[in-house]
Every structure is written in structure tokens, then in C-alpha cells.
Design an enzyme around this catalytic site. Structure first.
Site, PDB file in Angstrom:
ATOM      1  N   GLU A   1       0.867  -1.141  -0.073  1.00 47.78           N
ATOM      2  CA  GLU A   1      -0.081   0.135  -0.091  1.00 47.78           C
ATOM      3  C   GLU A   1       0.993   1.315  -0.093  1.00 47.78           C
ATOM      4  O   GLU A   1       0.391   2.541  -0.146  1.00 47.78           O
ATOM      5  CB  GLU A   1      -0.987  -0.091   1.258  1.00 47.78           C
ATOM      6  CG  GLU A   1      -1.941  -1.212   1.074  1.00 47.78           C
ATOM      7  CD  GLU A   1      -2.797  -1.461   2.198  1.00 47.78           C
ATOM      8  OE1 GLU A   1      -4.147  -1.809   2.099  1.00 47.78           O
ATOM      9  OE2 GLU A   1      -2.329  -1.108   3.501  1.00 47.78           O
TER      10      GLU A   1
ATOM     11  N   ASP B   1     -11.852  -6.807  -2.974  1.00 50.86           N
ATOM     12  CA  ASP B   1     -12.803  -7.937  -2.831  1.00 50.86           C
ATOM     13  C   ASP B   1     -14.048  -7.560  -2.519  1.00 50.86           C
ATOM     14  O   ASP B   1     -14.367  -6.415  -2.060  1.00 50.86           O
ATOM     15  CB  ASP B   1     -12.306  -8.874  -1.606  1.00 50.86           C
ATOM     16  CG  ASP B   1     -12.110  -8.465  -0.496  1.00 50.86           C
ATOM     17  OD1 ASP B   1     -13.063  -8.647   0.437  1.00 50.86           O
ATOM     18  OD2 ASP B   1     -11.005  -7.704  -0.195  1.00 50.86           O
TER      19      ASP B   1
END
Length: 237
Positions: A13, A205
Site C-alpha cells: 500500500e 474484494d
């Protein structure tokens, strides 16, 4: 000049942002590596906090008190909950709550933190506008085409949500756009230190896959896409 603290829980990230920092320096503090320098006109401090609410809150506190961050952005991935939100779409936080904070046994509503003025921590409107504009500018790039950004609530808890049952329970408790594991803790630390913040998440997701396969498939690309929006945001802060 602003001093922007940028937090990602995982190396994926923050890797892209670390790679574009100019005049790079680093300092280790509290078991974390803080990478300093400039991205565009702004001074930045990029740090991998580690996963979970405690790690995230400690990191945000250190950014505020030790390093003097004037604004904090949390970038990364999340599981989609809101209808119409798909994989590799984005959420820019309106507010953040802890979906697993439960003192209902004492008569409080779910997510309420007793004896605090707020339990839903409101994100900075100007940072959110910068994120929306950044996405709009990137939306014609091939990587971003067909995706969207929503403004909404982000719910955090020390759980990886991968079942429809848990997803439905969280939706009933606090109706978030997406769910993850750090944002609300960063938001609470920022609220207590009077530091404007934004949590920006790209959906890796759908939070109910029953397994981690789609998460593993999408996490790296989702993390990089979120970081690219942060890069573009910095031009507008």
C-alpha cells in the site's frame, strides 16, 4: 507548506509512494520506518503501520506528535459492502466507525465508544474533494477506466471479513460503504490530535468470497491504484 502523513498498513500500500519520493530520508521510530521527502510541492512522511487498529492508531499518533503531520491520509484496500460498489472501485471516507466496538451490554448502541464526544469520526471535506478530483483526472487512464469513486462511511475492525453472514451483520450495525482493519483507528487518533484526515480505499474484494482468492488476486493492483490517487491528490492540497 503542508506536511502530509501517509499511512498504509501493508508494504504493497505504500511501495509506489515511497518509490516517487524526492529528497528521500528515513527515520526509524517505535518499530516503524518513516520515509521523508517531497512528492510534488508537499513534504510527505510515508509509513507502513502494520495491520490492525492498534498498529494504525499508534502510527497516526506518532505522525501527529513526533513528526508534526498537518494532515494524514490512509491509503489502501478494503472489502466492498455497499450495493453497486465493485472490485477496483474506490471509497473516500465521509466518516469512520469501528464495527467491532460493542458495549451494548451497558445500553450503548453498536460502534459507540463510551465517554467520548464522538464515535463516528468525520473526515476532512477538502481532502475528500481532492480525492474525487484526483480520481476524475485519472478516470480516463486505462487502469482506471470503468471504475468509480463513492463518498461514504468506512467501517474498521480487527477481522478480515470473508463471509456473507459477517458482511450482513456489519451492514445492519453501521451501513458502511466498505470494511477494512485500520481506518477508524487512524480517524480516532486524528480526531484526538485535531489533525484533518482522509481514508481512501480501493476495493480488493467483496468481503464475502468465503476464501481469500480474490483478495490475493486484487490486493496489489488495488493498493497501487489507491496510491496513484494519493499522488494526484497531493497536487491539489
Amino acid at each position: 507548506m503542508e506536511k502530509i502523513g501517509i499511512i498504509g498498513a501493508m508494504e504493497e500500500e505504500v511501495a509506489f509512494l515511497k518509490s516517487i519520493i524526492k529528497e528521500k530520508k528515513q527515520k526509524n521510530s517505535g518499530g516503524l520506518e518513516f520515509v521523508f521527502g517531497k512528492i510534488g510541492k508537499n513534504e510527505v512522511i510515508v509509513v507502513q503501520s502494520g495491520i490492525g487498529k492498534v498498529n494504525a492508531a499508534l502510527c497516526a499518533q506518532r505522525l501527529a506528535l513526533e513528526f508534526g503531520a498537518t494532515k494524514i491520509i490512509n491509503t489502501g484496500i478494503a472489502g466492498a459492502l455497499k450495493s453497486g460498489l465493485g472490485i477496483l472501485d474506490f471509497v473516500a471516507s465521509v466518516d469512520c466507525v469501528q464495527h467491532d466496538f460493542d458495549v451494548t451490554g451497558f445500553g450503548y448502541e453498536p460502534t459507540v465508544i463510551p465517554r467520548m464526544k464522538k464515535s463516528a469520526f468525520v473526515a476532512d471535506e477538502n481532502l475528500r474533494k481532492a480525492a474525487i478530483l484526483a480520481f476524475e483526472e485519472l478516470s480516463q487512464n486505462e487502469q482506471f477506466k470503468g471504475h468509480k469513486i463513492l463518498e461514504g462511511r468506512i467501517a474498521s475492525g480487527d477481522q478480515f471479513i470473508s463471509s456473507r453472514e459477517k458482511k450482513e451483520k456489519i451492514a445492519k450495525i453501521c451501513a458502511p460503504a466498505c470494511v477494512e482493519m485500520e481506518g477508524a483507528a487512524i480517524a480516532q487518533a486524528c480526531f484526538l490530535n485535531d489533525v484533518p484526515f482522509l481514508v481512501l480505499r480501493c476495493m480488493s474484494d467483496m468481503a464475502d468470497d468465503g476464501e481469500e482468492s480474490s483478495y490475493k488476486f486484487n490486493d496489489k493492483i488495488a493498493a497501487e491504484m489507491s496510491a496513484k490517487i494519493v499522488q494526484k491528490m497531493l497536487e491539489k492540497i
